[in-house]
Design an enzyme around this catalytic site. Structure first.
Site, short mmCIF file in Angstrom:
data_model
loop_
_atom_site.label_atom_id
_atom_site.label_comp_id
_atom_site.label_asym_id
_atom_site.label_seq_id
_atom_site.Cartn_x
_atom_site.Cartn_y
_atom_site.Cartn_z
CD GLN A 204 29.83 21.61 -64.04
OE1 GLN A 204 29.10 22.37 -63.11
NE2 GLN A 204 29.42 20.83 -64.81
CE LYS B 295 25.62 23.58 -63.57
NZ LYS B 295 26.42 22.34 -63.32
CG ASP C 93 25.47 19.86 -57.71
OD1 ASP C 93 24.57 20.06 -58.47
OD2 ASP C 93 26.64 19.93 -58.28
N1 GUN Z 1 28.61 17.62 -64.41
C1 GUN Z 1 27.69 17.04 -65.09
N2 GUN Z 1 26.42 17.29 -64.30
C2 GUN Z 1 26.75 17.98 -63.20
C3 GUN Z 1 25.91 18.36 -62.09
O1 GUN Z 1 24.76 18.32 -62.15
N3 GUN Z 1 26.63 18.77 -61.12
C4 GUN Z 1 27.77 19.18 -61.14
N4 GUN Z 1 28.52 19.63 -60.06
N5 GUN Z 1 28.62 18.61 -62.16
C5 GUN Z 1 28.14 18.03 -63.08
#
Ligand code: GUN
Length: 296
Positions: free
Chosen positions: A98, A54, A121
């Site tokens: 996350q 990311k 998100d």
């Molecule tokens: N953990 C696994 N997929 C995701 C996601 O799309 N966003 C976040 N914040 N954590 C994750």
């Protein structure tokens, strides 16, 4: 004739080039650089990898990123304090926590603390609820990526039978709502669905996000269906595969996403999109600027 393969990497790349141009325009016209803050609690290796991707993607399009690393034993109060700090920081346009979080922390309390207009998100209840009425500010990244792929391939959704396999909060449920919003007839199947094939065979568009390798075999797929594989599974021999028997189903479908190289690259791209949109909204650009290429 085997299915045409949807090249998620190429679509993601084309979109990122457009986002880079929009970031530059935002800087030039408004003196604003979009900023994303990523909170990573603990040292889960999968989370480390996702977060690294990311942050790298942000750099690719000129989005400023800030990684906030916190220890696994951090108290919930301190974590909420970090969210509050970022909520108040005008240079931060997007905040991502996350997941998963350590068990002593109540995930929903943390997600609900993120300012709705920085929830890139799309996990805050406001944005989740907005999916019901089609008024979410930030659609969640993975289903949004699927929607963009379908748009890019000019797959008509209205009036089609869509079957979503997997009912998670992150993918299956929001995916179903987003497709209903576009007038598809949607059926959600999950791990307790009896005789899955009886449902999947009806699908004009089949979206699979179950986390089970080879769950979908050719007999379960209607000839000419569009098959979108959201699964990412690591086999004992180290190979990464989706939930669909790719080679088998490819002979029956009309369009299919590979794993890797299908939906995966689109997920991070939609995070960039949401962060950019958040910064654009902040300076009063409420509608999405028109895209350079109508196909993208
Ligand atoms: N953990 C696994 N997929 C995701 C996601 O799309 N966003 C976040 N914040 N954590 C994750």
């Amino acid at each position: 004739m085997p299915a045409r393969i949807i090249d998620g990497r190429a679509v993601a790349q084309a979109l990122r080039a457009q986002y880079r141009a929009r970031v530059e325009a935002l800087e030039k016209k408004h003196g604003v650089t979009p900023g994303l803050a990523v909170i990573l609690v603990g040292d889960n290796p999968a989370s480390e990898l996702y977060v690294r991707n990311k942050i790298r993607a942000c750099g690719e399009v000129g989005i400023r990123s800030e990684l906030v690393r916190l220890p696994n034993d951090i108290s919930e109060a301190r974590l909420l304090g970090e969210v509050d700090r970022l909520n108040a920081d005008p240079s931060t346009h997007g905040i991502l926590v996350q997941l998963p979080l350590p068990p002593h922390i109540t995930m929903r309390r943390v997600l609900e603390r993120i300012a709705v207009d920085k929830d890139v998100d799309g996990f805050h209840l406001y944005n989740v609820g907005g999916l019901i009425t089609g008024s979410t500010i930030f659609p969640p990244c993975t289903p949004y990526g699927v929607q963009k792929l379908l748009e890019h391939e000019r797959v008509e959704v209205a009036g089609k039978n869509v079957v979503v396999v997997g009912a998670s909060n992150i993918v299956g449920k929001p995916m179903a709502l987003m497709l209903m919003q576009r007038d598809a007839t949607v059926c959600i199947c999950h791990k307790l669905t009896r005789d899955l094939a009886q449902f999947t065979i009806l699908a004009d568009i089949l979206v699979v996000a179950a986390g089970v390798p080879n769950l979908i075999v050719p007999q379960m797929v209607r000839t000419g269906a569009v098959v979108i594989d959201v699964g990412i599974n690591r086999l004992p021999d180290g190979r990464i595969v989706g939930d669909v028997d790719f080679e088998g189903v490819r002979q029956k479908a009309s369009l299919i996403t590979p794993v890797p190289g299908g939906v995966g690259p689109m997920t991070v791209t939609m995070l960039l999109h949401n962060t950019l949109r958040s910064a654009e909204r902040r300076v009063g650009i409420l509608e999405e600027p028109s895209l350079a290429s109508p196909a993208a």
